[in-house]
Scaffold this active site. Sequence first.
Site, PDB file in Angstrom:
ATOM      1  N   GLU A 185       0.822  -1.228   0.000  1.00  0.00           N
ATOM      2  CA  GLU A 185       0.000   0.000   0.000  1.00  0.00           C
ATOM      3  C   GLU A 185       0.851   1.271   0.000  1.00  0.00           C
ATOM      4  OE1 GLU A 185      -2.849  -0.450   3.184  1.00  0.00           O
ATOM      5  OE2 GLU A 185      -3.737  -2.221   2.263  1.00  0.00           O
ATOM      6  N   GLU A 300      -5.522 -10.760  -1.804  1.00  0.00           N
ATOM      7  CA  GLU A 300      -6.361 -10.598  -0.606  1.00  0.00           C
ATOM      8  C   GLU A 300      -7.838 -10.582  -0.974  1.00  0.00           C
ATOM      9  OE1 GLU A 300      -4.963  -7.451   1.998  1.00  0.00           O
ATOM     10  OE2 GLU A 300      -2.883  -7.748   1.378  1.00  0.00           O
TER      11      GLU A 300
HETATM   12  C1  XIL Z   1      -5.646  -7.033   8.186  1.00  0.00           C
HETATM   13  C2  XIL Z   1      -5.929  -8.303   8.984  1.00  0.00           C
HETATM   14  O1  XIL Z   1      -6.868  -9.097   8.297  1.00  0.00           O
HETATM   15  C3  XIL Z   1      -6.421  -7.963  10.355  1.00  0.00           C
HETATM   16  O2  XIL Z   1      -6.544  -9.156  11.131  1.00  0.00           O
HETATM   17  C4  XIL Z   1      -5.458  -6.995  11.027  1.00  0.00           C
HETATM   18  O3  XIL Z   1      -5.990  -6.599  12.261  1.00  0.00           O
HETATM   19  C5  XIL Z   1      -5.221  -5.770  10.165  1.00  0.00           C
HETATM   20  O4  XIL Z   1      -4.777  -6.193   8.899  1.00  0.00           O
HETATM   21  N1  XIL Z   1      -4.743  -4.995   3.618  1.00  0.00           N
HETATM   22  C6  XIL Z   1      -3.672  -5.763   3.967  1.00  0.00           C
HETATM   23  C7  XIL Z   1      -3.792  -6.737   5.072  1.00  0.00           C
HETATM   24  O5  XIL Z   1      -2.641  -5.740   3.281  1.00  0.00           O
HETATM   25  O6  XIL Z   1      -2.577  -6.914   5.748  1.00  0.00           O
HETATM   26  C8  XIL Z   1      -4.873  -6.342   6.044  1.00  0.00           C
HETATM   27  O7  XIL Z   1      -5.034  -7.383   6.982  1.00  0.00           O
HETATM   28  C9  XIL Z   1      -6.161  -6.055   5.313  1.00  0.00           C
HETATM   29  C10 XIL Z   1      -5.981  -4.912   4.343  1.00  0.00           C
END
Ligand code: XIL
Length: 398
Positions: A185, A300
Amino acid sequence: METQRSCGLSAILAAVSMLLAACSGGGGGGGSSTPPPGTPPPQLPDASTAPALKTVFAPYFRIGAAVMIEEIDPATHPDDVALLKKHFSSITVANALKADTVGVAEGQYNFEPAEQIIAFAHDNGIEVRAHTLVWHFTSPDWFFAGDRSDPAAYRELVRQRLKTYITDVVTHFKGQVYAWDVVNEVAGAAQGETYRTDSPWYEAYSVGGGNGADYIEDAFRAARAADPDVKLFINDFLTENPVKRANLLAIVQDLLDKGVPIDGVGHQVHSNIAVSADSVDAALTAVEQLSPSLINHVTELDLSVYAGPGAPANYGTGGLPSAVAGQQARTYRALFEVFRKHDASLDSVTAWGISDAETWLSHLGAVQRTDYPLLFDAQRQPKWAFWAIVDPAVQLPQ
Ligand code: XIL
């Protein structure tokens, strides 16, 4: 259950259909033809006949799930363990490789939770995606401590901390993971705003007129030096948005121009059931066109059922109305058709979670609501979305 579903449901369904009608290109494709009147609604296929996702998608790409440490415990999470073993050829370490877990203090590491997840994966013949070395959201303060009155010395201090951290972590897991999200990000959201500036990395590197973006290059070079074989990724959300995508790809182009070792682009695809498959198609195509050397990963994937303005605030825990589950399934089907089309560049597709029982979308601070974004329901049973992607012949509810 049925009584509960029909009670007050028409208002919800009306809102959803209005919303979906308003979304240009929403869902798209995937056998949405209306059945003749009087046709009984399709029945969810028997779960015991479900094929393994990893078998279905083996000809195309790895199929993965992001996993939290508690989900590999057979005593407390036997159903998650069973799903992981049966269906997935890849596991992404969801949180245990973030710097707020691993980087306890300067030179002090907590590798254990990640090691446990990796051991579980390898014991079960599952490959591991590592996520993530540098994320503005999870970088502990010790990286940035120090006296800024000598800007050049401060910048060098932070730079050495970054390089040491990445060297140590990547070296520790060398040979055990097939990909690292090196930076997460880092692109800006607005037009022409190439880099995310609200990042402690960007800020620290900018002190005294330094180039804020240089941490990205440093991160990739350190990762490659530590492991020459692991695939190195830049990972971001909303790559399906042309403005965000242009920023991200400008960064990738700059890295390629400088000879920085980058292997691929991770598309998070945190989206909703109205996402246009064409927009995801465009994101994968854009990476292919940038350089034939680049790999695509979908990193994701989840499709929230709360599709934006006009969507109901909360379906609650009573279950997902079948029309919404059907719409979600059609969108998943359309996306996987796109993924298969790109299998030459796309070698990993990962869902952000195993089942709807544990999705980060139900725990987002500001929005307390039950979401249903994944392929398995909260009871760990295959949803319509599952059947939609494993079998194009399965009829979906309208
Ligand atoms: C999220 C996790 O799912 C949560 O459990 C944690 O509290 C915060 O992070 N983008 C990403 C991930 O790259 O690392 C994030 O994961 C969700 C958004």
